[in-house]
Design a protein around this motif. Structure first.
Motif, PDB file in Angstrom:
ATOM      1  N   ILE A 256       0.819  -1.203   0.000  1.00 38.57           N
ATOM      2  CA  ILE A 256       0.000   0.000   0.000  1.00 38.57           C
ATOM      3  C   ILE A 256       0.859   1.262   0.000  1.00 38.57           C
ATOM      4  CG2 ILE A 256      -1.739   1.316   1.250  1.00 38.57           C
ATOM      5  CD1 ILE A 256      -2.786  -1.201  -0.129  1.00 38.57           C
ATOM      6  N   GLU A 257       1.923   1.279   0.797  1.00 34.36           N
ATOM      7  CA  GLU A 257       2.772   2.454   0.843  1.00 34.36           C
ATOM      8  C   GLU A 257       3.382   2.754  -0.523  1.00 34.36           C
ATOM      9  OE1 GLU A 257       2.738   0.099   3.039  1.00 34.36           O
ATOM     10  OE2 GLU A 257       2.347   1.040   4.982  1.00 34.36           O
ATOM     11  N   ALA A 258       3.820   1.693  -1.211  1.00 34.47           N
ATOM     12  CA  ALA A 258       4.418   1.884  -2.537  1.00 34.47           C
ATOM     13  C   ALA A 258       3.391   2.403  -3.522  1.00 34.47           C
ATOM     14  CB  ALA A 258       5.011   0.567  -3.034  1.00 34.47           C
ATOM     15  N   VAL A 259       2.173   1.855  -3.469  1.00 31.67           N
ATOM     16  CA  VAL A 259       1.119   2.289  -4.382  1.00 31.67           C
ATOM     17  C   VAL A 259       0.749   3.744  -4.110  1.00 31.67           C
ATOM     18  CG1 VAL A 259      -1.272   1.937  -5.085  1.00 31.67           C
ATOM     19  CG2 VAL A 259       0.220  -0.027  -4.727  1.00 31.67           C
ATOM     20  N   ALA A 260       0.663   4.110  -2.834  1.00 34.86           N
ATOM     21  CA  ALA A 260       0.322   5.482  -2.476  1.00 34.86           C
ATOM     22  C   ALA A 260       1.388   6.454  -2.980  1.00 34.86           C
ATOM     23  CB  ALA A 260       0.169   5.596  -0.964  1.00 34.86           C
ATOM     24  N   PHE A 261       2.637   6.093  -2.776  1.00 35.78           N
ATOM     25  CA  PHE A 261       3.730   6.949  -3.240  1.00 35.78           C
ATOM     26  C   PHE A 261       3.716   7.045  -4.761  1.00 35.78           C
ATOM     27  CE2 PHE A 261       8.166   7.619  -4.514  1.00 35.78           C
ATOM     28  CZ  PHE A 261       8.436   8.804  -3.844  1.00 35.78           C
ATOM     29  N   TYR A 262       3.494   5.904  -5.415  1.00 32.54           N
ATOM     30  CA  TYR A 262       3.454   5.873  -6.875  1.00 32.54           C
ATOM     31  C   TYR A 262       2.295   6.724  -7.400  1.00 32.54           C
ATOM     32  CZ  TYR A 262       4.116   3.769 -11.515  1.00 32.54           C
ATOM     33  OH  TYR A 262       4.378   3.565 -12.838  1.00 32.54           O
ATOM     34  N   GLY A 263       1.160   6.656  -6.699  1.00 33.27           N
ATOM     35  CA  GLY A 263       0.013   7.475  -7.089  1.00 33.27           C
ATOM     36  C   GLY A 263       0.324   8.956  -7.001  1.00 33.27           C
ATOM     37  N   GLY A 264       1.049   9.346  -5.963  1.00 35.82           N
ATOM     38  CA  GLY A 264       1.455  10.740  -5.840  1.00 35.82           C
ATOM     39  C   GLY A 264       2.369  11.158  -6.976  1.00 35.82           C
ATOM     40  N   GLN A 265       3.263  10.257  -7.374  1.00 35.97           N
ATOM     41  CA  GLN A 265       4.165  10.556  -8.489  1.00 35.97           C
ATOM     42  C   GLN A 265       3.387  10.737  -9.791  1.00 35.97           C
ATOM     43  OE1 GLN A 265       6.849   7.140  -8.061  1.00 35.97           O
ATOM     44  NE2 GLN A 265       8.506   8.579  -7.608  1.00 35.97           N
ATOM     45  N   ILE A 266       2.370   9.904  -9.995  1.00 38.83           N
ATOM     46  CA  ILE A 266       1.562  10.018 -11.206  1.00 38.83           C
ATOM     47  C   ILE A 266       0.853  11.366 -11.253  1.00 38.83           C
ATOM     48  CG2 ILE A 266      -0.484   9.118 -12.389  1.00 38.83           C
ATOM     49  CD1 ILE A 266       0.354   6.330 -11.459  1.00 38.83           C
ATOM     50  N   SER A 267       0.304  11.782 -10.121  1.00 34.56           N
ATOM     51  CA  SER A 267      -0.374  13.072 -10.063  1.00 34.56           C
ATOM     52  C   SER A 267       0.590  14.212 -10.357  1.00 34.56           C
ATOM     53  CB  SER A 267      -1.011  13.275  -8.684  1.00 34.56           C
ATOM     54  OG  SER A 267      -2.067  12.375  -8.483  1.00 34.56           O
ATOM     55  N   ALA A 268       1.787  14.137  -9.770  1.00 27.39           N
ATOM     56  CA  ALA A 268       2.784  15.178 -10.006  1.00 27.39           C
ATOM     57  C   ALA A 268       3.199  15.212 -11.474  1.00 27.39           C
ATOM     58  CB  ALA A 268       3.992  14.950  -9.114  1.00 27.39           C
ATOM     59  N   LEU A 269       3.384  14.028 -12.069  1.00 28.29           N
ATOM     60  CA  LEU A 269       3.760  13.947 -13.474  1.00 28.29           C
ATOM     61  C   LEU A 269       2.671  14.530 -14.362  1.00 28.29           C
ATOM     62  CD1 LEU A 269       5.636  12.954 -15.739  1.00 28.29           C
ATOM     63  CD2 LEU A 269       4.469  10.748 -15.621  1.00 28.29           C
ATOM     64  N   ASP A 270       1.433  14.213 -14.057  1.00 27.83           N
ATOM     65  CA  ASP A 270       0.311  14.714 -14.836  1.00 27.83           C
ATOM     66  C   ASP A 270       0.275  16.244 -14.819  1.00 27.83           C
ATOM     67  OD1 ASP A 270      -2.156  14.153 -16.370  1.00 27.83           O
ATOM     68  OD2 ASP A 270      -3.137  15.114 -14.667  1.00 27.83           O
TER      69      ASP A 270
ATOM     70  N   ALA B 111       2.846  18.201 -14.256  1.00 24.48           N
ATOM     71  CA  ALA B 111       4.029  18.704 -14.958  1.00 24.48           C
ATOM     72  C   ALA B 111       3.829  18.685 -16.471  1.00 24.48           C
ATOM     73  CB  ALA B 111       5.258  17.881 -14.572  1.00 24.48           C
ATOM     74  N   VAL B 112       3.251  17.598 -16.996  1.00 25.83           N
ATOM     75  CA  VAL B 112       2.980  17.522 -18.435  1.00 25.83           C
ATOM     76  C   VAL B 112       1.993  18.617 -18.835  1.00 25.83           C
ATOM     77  CG1 VAL B 112       1.944  16.126 -20.256  1.00 25.83           C
ATOM     78  CG2 VAL B 112       3.502  15.068 -18.621  1.00 25.83           C
ATOM     79  N   GLY B 113       0.994  18.843 -18.000  1.00 23.85           N
ATOM     80  CA  GLY B 113       0.027  19.906 -18.273  1.00 23.85           C
ATOM     81  C   GLY B 113       0.677  21.273 -18.351  1.00 23.85           C
ATOM     82  N   ARG B 114       1.662  21.511 -17.482  1.00 25.50           N
ATOM     83  CA  ARG B 114       2.365  22.794 -17.488  1.00 25.50           C
ATOM     84  C   ARG B 114       3.169  22.966 -18.773  1.00 25.50           C
ATOM     85  NH1 ARG B 114       5.755  23.246 -12.117  1.00 25.50           N
ATOM     86  NH2 ARG B 114       6.330  25.249 -13.103  1.00 25.50           N
TER      87      ARG B 114
END
Length: 244
Positions: A36-50, A52-55
């Motif tokens: 769960i911790e890995a998935v949560a961290f990975y989910g945060g990375q996906i949001s940040a990446l999304d 950044a691409v939008g910017r």
């Protein structure tokens, strides 16, 4: 893991950061086989990446250069099995199965690509260099490159048939991973293991999950692809594992 990843990424990230015990315990109970911790961290990375691409896309529009800019979005080899769900593909990062090889590839090339179109043609990261050179009018150097321009595929045309090669000569990420190399030729894919010289042959046209090794049923195809793969390894002077 797929169900967890479909939850709101920001919410998962906040839970991982706050360490809210009740929430984390509930998630562990619901998904006992998931980190769960890995998935949560990975989910945060996906949001940040999304974001950044939008910017980046917003900046192209702001500077009025979006219609003359080639945008490529891709990833490195395979999805990490600790936090992603690669099904129906087999395995994940570190393996020579499709789950460890295939990656997202999205391209926006004004005047070349059409929105919402897809291509199932297999390509490889070395093609991106040739594609970028093509976009800048420097395609005369393409003959000296390992890859080819993806312009035809992006225009829904067929690329010339060729073999693609993958080399993974070490252990990584998982104890079941074995050093080896692979070749993709048309509908067939062969994996060659260095330790015992074994091979696995799959027909990806009907077996995308690589569930059935057909090397014994099609020995001629297996031998042809193995020989071609070995020739490529020798031609490129690929590093091979050695005994200690």
């Amino acid at each position: 893991a797929a169900n967890v990843c479909r939850m709101n990424d920001n919410w998962l990230y906040l839970i991982s950061q706050s360490g809210n015990p009740p929430a984390m315990e509930w998630l562990r109970d619901q998904f006992p086989n998931v980190n769960i911790e890995a998935v949560a961290f990975y989910g945060g990375q996906i949001s940040a990446l999304d974001r950044a691409v939008g910017r980046v896309l917003a900046a192209l529009k702001e500077h009025q250069i979006e219609d003359e800019t080639l945008v490529i979005f891709t990833s490195d080899n395979g999805g990490w099995s600790g936090a992603t769900d690669n099904r129906p593909l087999r395995a994940g990062k570190g393996f020579l199965y499709e789950g460890g090889i295939r990656v997202p590839l999205l391209v926006r090339w004004p005047g070349v690509t059409t929105a919402k179109t897809e291509s199932s043609q297999p390509v490889i990261s070395m093609d991106l260099t040739a594609t970028i050179l093509d976009a800048t009018g420097r395609n005369s150097a393409a003959g000296q490159l390992d890859g080819v321009s993806l312009r035809p595929a992006l225009q829904q045309k067929e690329l010339n048939q060729r073999s693609l090669y993958f080399h993974y000569p070490h252990f990584a990420f998982h104890k079941d991973n074995q050093p080896g190399a692979a070749i993709r030729s048309g509908q067939y894919k062969l994996i060659h293991r260095f330790a015992d010289q074994s091979v696995e042959l799959f027909d990806l046209e009907i077996d995308e999950q690589e569930s059935t090794n057909i090397a014994e049923q099609q020995p001629d195809t297996a031998m042809r692809l193995k020989n071609e793969l070995i020739q490529w390894l020798e031609l490129t002077d690929a590093a091979l594992p050695t005994s200690i």
